[in-house]
Design an enzyme around this catalytic site. Structure first.
Site, PDB file in Angstrom:
ATOM      1  N   ASP A 148       0.906  -1.144   0.000  1.00 46.68           N
ATOM      2  CA  ASP A 148       0.000   0.000   0.000  1.00 46.68           C
ATOM      3  C   ASP A 148       0.942   1.189   0.000  1.00 46.68           C
ATOM      4  OD1 ASP A 148      -1.407   2.305   0.966  1.00 46.68           O
ATOM      5  OD2 ASP A 148      -3.052   0.942   1.460  1.00 46.68           O
ATOM      6  N   HIS A 149       1.071   1.873  -1.119  1.00 49.11           N
ATOM      7  CA  HIS A 149       2.183   2.830  -1.206  1.00 49.11           C
ATOM      8  C   HIS A 149       2.035   3.984  -0.210  1.00 49.11           C
ATOM      9  CE1 HIS A 149      -0.441   5.206  -3.873  1.00 49.11           C
ATOM     10  NE2 HIS A 149       0.373   6.222  -3.667  1.00 49.11           N
ATOM     11  N   GLU A 192      -7.676  14.787  -4.368  1.00 49.61           N
ATOM     12  CA  GLU A 192      -6.878  14.868  -5.598  1.00 49.61           C
ATOM     13  C   GLU A 192      -7.479  15.917  -6.522  1.00 49.61           C
ATOM     14  OE1 GLU A 192      -5.102  10.924  -6.934  1.00 49.61           O
ATOM     15  OE2 GLU A 192      -7.127  10.350  -6.326  1.00 49.61           O
ATOM     16  N   ASP A 248     -10.690   1.822  -4.714  1.00 47.74           N
ATOM     17  CA  ASP A 248      -9.420   2.383  -5.177  1.00 47.74           C
ATOM     18  C   ASP A 248      -8.632   3.041  -4.040  1.00 47.74           C
ATOM     19  OD1 ASP A 248      -7.590   3.105  -7.314  1.00 47.74           O
ATOM     20  OD2 ASP A 248      -8.277   5.180  -7.043  1.00 47.74           O
ATOM     21  N   HIS A 293      -5.762   2.792   1.233  1.00 49.02           N
ATOM     22  CA  HIS A 293      -4.976   3.927   1.737  1.00 49.02           C
ATOM     23  C   HIS A 293      -5.608   4.594   2.968  1.00 49.02           C
ATOM     24  CE1 HIS A 293      -2.956   3.204  -1.942  1.00 49.02           C
ATOM     25  NE2 HIS A 293      -3.659   4.005  -2.722  1.00 49.02           N
TER      26      HIS A 293
END
Ligand code: BG6
Length: 463
Positions: A170-171, A209, A228, A233
């Site tokens: 999970d970046h 975003e 997503d 996240h």
């Protein structure tokens, strides 16, 4: 750094080009360990080693590393996926023998989830889950599309790969500010002692975003903001904020506490979820006409444990919002009595701790001061710290995460039970979301007004 073979499935894809290859280069250049890693790219295209090297060199130049050609030419190889897993095994052994490598292998699945199963089973059946050295399997998100599919995928992986070799990416966990959350909380008595229902009014996680879906509609329209961003996240960030102090700073001690925090959430109420879609989403040619997929989602979550009972956690994320920012807001309670009235209204503002995870990474603690002068006039000001000013630019999340995979550190990776706990919470919402209205919102705003109503008695805060 152990010498190893870095096998990228999906080597000609966007993730490999934009993130993995540059991150690997930065890691290796940073450690001056030029011979520690060989890359074996695997993909469907019929490429020669040289053609793959040319692509990798180009990717590195685009990422600001124009002098990488020599390293790439000496260390990058290519294997066509269509030749099968036995051929892949032969190629791996041949490369290891030619270059006297110890047999440490990292398999990175930079692939669409629809082919995870085939690759994992292919590796397992070809005996590639075992090696003369270590084996590490890296799986990109999305990990499953609901609880049942996540369980199935975990089951498939565990047929061959022990959990200790699995790194679910999970970046967001690789972002420096996210990692620092743990240091911030557990190295600073001041904040940790106020990190509870006695002092905190609400907690908010916003991932906003500016960009829209930008041609990714084929994937995105199926996933929506919920799959997503939120299941992974936002839920990860929330569990780091909510978790109890771990017994040690080891991977499993930390992940145990994250899982416990998730388990303290009985369920998410579908009435506490608001979905939105930005005007213009359906004009993107990659999006099916008439789509009701959400590009915005807000939710209220109750964590029923001793620390948080009664403190709402609000999560929201969306595309085409007012600005790009990821923030955790801890809003503290109001003082019990207001001593500083002005014209009949209280001048005192609740203290706010704003942790900005990106793009201007840092912390701000908002507190009230008296403006100079005879009258008592309050002003809210920040005590702040910003990474860039103090430490210069931060490493990319992928550089951090890839280093951890190579070192075998699983702290910043999602454990099997963790991903299943998260899906336990979100699957009923995924299943029921088509029955929820999807409110349109104007690009450049903070999403539909319904997301504000969700906060009854509270308000969204953004710094
Ligand atoms: C990805 C999502 O996981 O995260 C994208 O698939 C999203 O839709 C991206 O844009 C956001 O990541 P970051 O690091 O730019 O905040």
């Amino acid at each position: 750094m152990d010498r190893h073979l870095f096998v990228i499935f999906g080597a000609t894809g966007d993730l490999a080009r934009r993130k993995l290859i540059p991150a690997l280069y930065e890691l290796i250049a940073g450690a001056d360990a030029w011979d520690s890693c060989r890359v074996l790219g695997v993909a469907n295209s019929p490429l020669t080693d040289e053609a793959f090297q040319a692509r990798a060199t180009e990717a590195l130049a685009a990422a600001g590393h124009p002098d990488a050609a020599e390293w790439v030419a000496g260390h990058f190889h290519y294997q066509r996926a269509t030749e099968g897993f036995d051929a892949l095994g032969d190629r791996i052994r041949q490369l290891e023998a030619t270059h006297s490598m110890p047999g440490n292998r990292l398999f990175y699945l930079a692939l669409p989830p629809s082919v995870f199963d085939d690759v994992i089973a292919g590796l397992g059946n070809a005996g590639l889950a075992e090696a003369p050295g270590w084996v590490r399997l890296v799986v990109e998100k999305p990990f499953g599309s609901d609880l049942a599919s996540a369980r199935e995928l975990n089951g498939l992986i565990h047929r061959w790969f022990p959990e200790s070799s699995v790194h679910r990416i999970d970046h967001y966990l690789g972002k420096e500010t996210v990692r620092n959350l743990l240091v911030f909380r557990f190295a600073n008595m001041l904040f940790e002692s106020a990190w509870n229902r006695d002092r905190v009014k609400d907690v908010q996680v916003t991932v906003a975003e500016e960009l829209g879906v930008e041609g990714r509609g084929r994937y995105y329209d199926e996933a929506g903001a919920l799959r997503d961003m939120v299941q992974n996240h936002l839920t990860q960030v929330m569990s780091l904020v909510a978790m109890e102090p771990p017994a040690t700073f080891e991977a499993d001690a930390i992940r145990d506490e994250k899982v416990k925090a998730l388990r303290s959430i009985a369920r998410i109420d579908v009435d506490d979820v608001v979905r939105g879609q930005y005007d213009g989403y359906q004009d993107d040619p990659s999006v099916p006409a008439g789509s009701t997929t959400e590009t915005f989602i807000a939710a209220r979550i109750d964590i029923d444990n001793w620390r948080w009972k009664g403190v709402p956690f609000y999560l929201r994320t969306g595309k085409r919002l007012a600005k790009r920012t990821t923030q955790v807001i801890i809003e503290f309670r109001d003082p019990p009595v207001c001593l500083f009235d002005r014209e009949g209204s209280c001048q005192v503002h609740a203290n706010i701790l704003a942790l900005t995870l990106q793009p201007h990474e840092g912390f701000e603690l908002l507190f009230d001061v008296k403006e100079p002068g005879e009258r008592i006039q309050l002003r809210t000001l920040p005590l702040d710290f910003f990474y860039e000013e103090e430490f210069g630019p931060l490493p990319d999340a992928y550089t951090t995460l890839i280093r951890d995979v190579i070192e075998g550190d699983q702290t910043l990776f999602v454990r099997a039970d963790e991903v299943e706990e998260s899906w336990r919470l979100w699957t009923p919402i995924v299943d029921g979301r088509r029955d929820l209205p999807v409110y349109p919102y104007e690009p450049g705003t903070w999403g539909p007004a319904a997301a504000d109503h969700l906060l009854a008695g509270h308000r969204w805060v953004i710094r």
